[in-house]
Design an enzyme around this catalytic site. Structure first.
Site, PDB file in Angstrom:
ATOM      1  N   CYS A  78       0.856  -1.184   0.000  1.00 49.63           N
ATOM      2  CA  CYS A  78       0.000   0.000   0.000  1.00 49.63           C
ATOM      3  C   CYS A  78       0.895   1.237   0.000  1.00 49.63           C
ATOM      4  CB  CYS A  78      -0.904  -0.041   1.235  1.00 49.63           C
ATOM      5  SG  CYS A  78      -1.843   1.454   1.552  1.00 49.63           S
ATOM      6  N   HIS A  79       0.349   2.371  -0.452  1.00 53.27           N
ATOM      7  CA  HIS A  79       1.116   3.616  -0.455  1.00 53.27           C
ATOM      8  C   HIS A  79       1.547   4.025   0.951  1.00 53.27           C
ATOM      9  CE1 HIS A  79       1.358   5.055  -4.585  1.00 53.27           C
ATOM     10  NE2 HIS A  79       0.141   4.579  -4.787  1.00 53.27           N
ATOM     11  N   THR A  80       0.787   3.622   1.967  1.00 51.81           N
ATOM     12  CA  THR A  80       1.175   3.947   3.338  1.00 51.81           C
ATOM     13  C   THR A  80       2.495   3.274   3.696  1.00 51.81           C
ATOM     14  OG1 THR A  80      -1.141   4.176   3.983  1.00 51.81           O
ATOM     15  CG2 THR A  80       0.464   3.873   5.752  1.00 51.81           C
ATOM     16  N   HIS A 101       0.936  -4.154   5.855  1.00 56.51           N
ATOM     17  CA  HIS A 101      -0.289  -4.236   6.659  1.00 56.51           C
ATOM     18  C   HIS A 101      -1.476  -4.798   5.886  1.00 56.51           C
ATOM     19  CE1 HIS A 101      -0.507  -0.334   4.595  1.00 56.51           C
ATOM     20  NE2 HIS A 101      -1.820  -0.366   4.773  1.00 56.51           N
ATOM     21  N   GLU A 102      -1.274  -5.185   4.631  1.00 55.80           N
ATOM     22  CA  GLU A 102      -2.335  -5.855   3.859  1.00 55.80           C
ATOM     23  C   GLU A 102      -1.918  -7.304   3.659  1.00 55.80           C
ATOM     24  OE1 GLU A 102      -4.545  -2.517   1.074  1.00 55.80           O
ATOM     25  OE2 GLU A 102      -3.234  -3.992   0.152  1.00 55.80           O
ATOM     26  N   CYS A 131     -10.315  -4.175  20.529  1.00 56.62           N
ATOM     27  CA  CYS A 131     -10.134  -4.996  21.727  1.00 56.62           C
ATOM     28  C   CYS A 131     -11.457  -5.552  22.223  1.00 56.62           C
ATOM     29  CB  CYS A 131      -9.453  -4.187  22.828  1.00 56.62           C
ATOM     30  SG  CYS A 131     -10.509  -2.964  23.650  1.00 56.62           S
ATOM     31  N   CYS A 134     -13.076  -1.718  25.508  1.00 59.59           N
ATOM     32  CA  CYS A 134     -12.955  -0.308  25.871  1.00 59.59           C
ATOM     33  C   CYS A 134     -14.228   0.456  25.519  1.00 59.59           C
ATOM     34  CB  CYS A 134     -11.752   0.332  25.189  1.00 59.59           C
ATOM     35  SG  CYS A 134     -11.922   0.539  23.389  1.00 59.59           S
ATOM     36  N   CYS A 137     -14.788   0.669  21.685  1.00 61.80           N
ATOM     37  CA  CYS A 137     -15.263  -0.550  21.046  1.00 61.80           C
ATOM     38  C   CYS A 137     -16.731  -0.825  21.379  1.00 61.80           C
ATOM     39  CB  CYS A 137     -14.414  -1.741  21.479  1.00 61.80           C
ATOM     40  SG  CYS A 137     -12.748  -1.757  20.752  1.00 61.80           S
ATOM     41  N   CYS A 145     -10.426   2.167  18.588  1.00 65.78           N
ATOM     42  CA  CYS A 145     -10.222   1.415  19.822  1.00 65.78           C
ATOM     43  C   CYS A 145      -9.246   2.207  20.681  1.00 65.78           C
ATOM     44  CB  CYS A 145      -9.659   0.026  19.513  1.00 65.78           C
ATOM     45  SG  CYS A 145      -9.162  -0.944  20.959  1.00 65.78           S
ATOM     46  N   ARG A 149      -6.122   1.214  18.115  1.00 60.90           N
ATOM     47  CA  ARG A 149      -6.422   2.032  16.930  1.00 60.90           C
ATOM     48  C   ARG A 149      -5.161   2.238  16.094  1.00 60.90           C
ATOM     49  NH1 ARG A 149      -8.199   7.876  18.813  1.00 60.90           N
ATOM     50  NH2 ARG A 149      -9.428   6.686  20.298  1.00 60.90           N
ATOM     51  N   CYS A 210      -6.882  -3.416   4.101  1.00 61.44           N
ATOM     52  CA  CYS A 210      -6.771  -1.959   3.999  1.00 61.44           C
ATOM     53  C   CYS A 210      -7.639  -1.393   2.885  1.00 61.44           C
ATOM     54  CB  CYS A 210      -5.310  -1.543   3.800  1.00 61.44           C
ATOM     55  SG  CYS A 210      -5.065   0.252   3.768  1.00 61.44           S
ATOM     56  N   ARG A 398      -2.587  -3.299  -7.006  1.00 57.18           N
ATOM     57  CA  ARG A 398      -2.053  -4.104  -5.919  1.00 57.18           C
ATOM     58  C   ARG A 398      -1.218  -5.231  -6.494  1.00 57.18           C
ATOM     59  NH1 ARG A 398      -2.661  -0.451  -3.164  1.00 57.18           N
ATOM     60  NH2 ARG A 398      -3.642  -0.308  -1.096  1.00 57.18           N
TER      61      ARG A 398
END
Length: 403
Positions: A78-80, A101-102, A131, A134, A137, A145, A149, A210, A398
């Site tokens: 991903c670009h992130t 993260h994907e 979680c 909290c 959530c 979260c 988060r 994502c 992707r």
């Protein structure tokens, strides 16, 4: 939209279970017990800002309380990932680091206290965790979260503030976005793993970590696009096209795409470079006053202003999805909000990842959403730097890495 350049053959479940790390003392996942042991495996480590990722052997500790260790089978870029890899923000320069993260994979072992996941479960790691306990959530008003988060600055585990990754000589390797999926094995909080139907294609499901969830959720949950409405999408990467797919499913009558890359087109397409007037004026002309919903997916404040002004006064809504690392503030005058237009941001498409993502995955299995065209390339994990370059050059939506 890009056509797929490689075959779609998916590694079978049996082969996934019997695949091994490339180190002589690592046991087969399907036949040997590795729970509680340190695993040695391959990972793509970011050693410094902008440096090529180094595929090397690392050590992965067992999961601690309320954590799980996951065998990653597919991961995309991903670009992130690229933004953090570049290290443009000093606060984000935690290196060495495992990005990504994907992804999608299988639970290898679970830590103390984990009751909703077990070894062998198929899961999607989620950067915006849940979680379940909290005040956030428990609220229906947010998908954030208190502890899990999304936080790109966080580089250690919540449990004890330490890393679960280390080099072969014992030096720590930092985590990323609650997930760190550019590795054969990763450790994540149990609240950052969404269990999915084992019949689902893990290759396709990796996109739900994502871009698909964020884009589709922006159209469904945040904007609540209605049948017959008009939509403008600024930025036609995977995120923008996910918004388009979500809007299509909702029955939008007009979907206008805006991008400076003419190869990234949909039926109604505008390239700002081809216009002699501002984009918002062209969109207002095309739609009789402006669209009902606009989505900013480019991470550019000037584009955000055009997106905002392209909506119809009185009821137009703009949803902000793009990441804005630049310190520039919103280019809006407060009085412009008095015309009835609204602007709002969304994280992960307002989905509560752990509890709501399994339903989205089922909708993908049922054919409600079409994910095939989002995967434009597929490469072996070892060629991760080539995958990075494809995205940097704007040649892929992707690129899925196979482990």
């Amino acid at each position: 939209m890009f056509a797929s350049q490689l075959t779609r053959k998916i590694r079978t479940f049996t082969r996934s279970l019997t695949s091994t790390c490339r180190h002589s003392n690592i046991r087969r996942f399907s036949t040997m017990e590795t729970s509680g042991e340190v695993i040695t495996c391959k990972a793509a480590v970011a050693r410094g800002p902008g440096e090529p990722l180094v595929v090397e052997e690392i050590k992965v500790d067992p999961p601690k309380k309320m954590e799980v260790r996951m065998k990653v089978l597919y991961s995309s870029i991903c670009h992130t990932d690229i933004d953090i890899w570049k290290g443009t923000n000093e606060a984000q320069r935690a290196f060495p680091r495992i990005l990504g993260h994907e992804a999608a994979g299988i639970i290898e072992s679970v830590g103390e206290g984990v009751t909703d996941l077990k070894k062998g479960d198929h899961v999607i790691p989620i950067f915006n965790g849940e979680c379940g306990n909290c005040v956030y959530c428990k609220s229906e008003k947010t998908n954030l979260c208190e502890t899990l988060r999304v936080n790109p600055m966080k580089s250690v585990m919540v449990n004890d503030g330490k890393c679960r990754f280390s080099t072969m000589d014992g030096k720590p390797i930092y985590h990323f976005l609650n997930t760190s999926t550019f590795t054969e094995y990763t450790v994540i909080d149990a609240g950052c793993a969404a269990k999915i139907d084992p019949d689902a294609s893990l290759k396709k499901m990796s996109l739900l970590s994502c871009c698909i969830s964020t884009g589709v959720g922006a159209a469904w949950n945040c904007a609540n696009v209605q049948a017959g409405s008009t939509v403008a999408i600024f930025g036609l990467g995977a995120l923008g096209l996910a918004v388009a797919e979500g809007s299509r499913v909702r029955g939008a009558s007009t979907i206008i795409g805006v991008d400076i890359n003419s190869e990234k087109f949909i039926k109604d397409f505008i390239n700002p470079k081809d216009l002699g007037t501002p984009v918002h004026e062209k969109i207002r002309e095309m739609t009789g006053g402006g669209v009902d919903y606009s989505f900013e997916c480019a991470g550019n404040v000037d584009v955000l202003r055009e997106s905002f002004l392209s909506t119809h006064d009185g009821w137009g809504s703009t949803v902000l999805l793009g990441i804005h690392p630049n310190p520039r503030m919103l280019p809006l005058h407060p009085m412009e909000l008095f015309d009835g237009r609204k602007i709002i941001g969304t994280v992960f498409g307002d989905f509560k990842g752990k509890s709501q993502l399994p339903h989205l995955a089922q909708q993908c299995i049922n054919g409600v959403l079409n994910l095939d065209e989002f995967i434009t390339h597929e490469l072996p994990f070892e060629k991760i730097n080539e995958a990075f370059q494809l995205l940097l050059d704007g040649k892929s939506l992707r690129c899925v890495l196979k482990f």
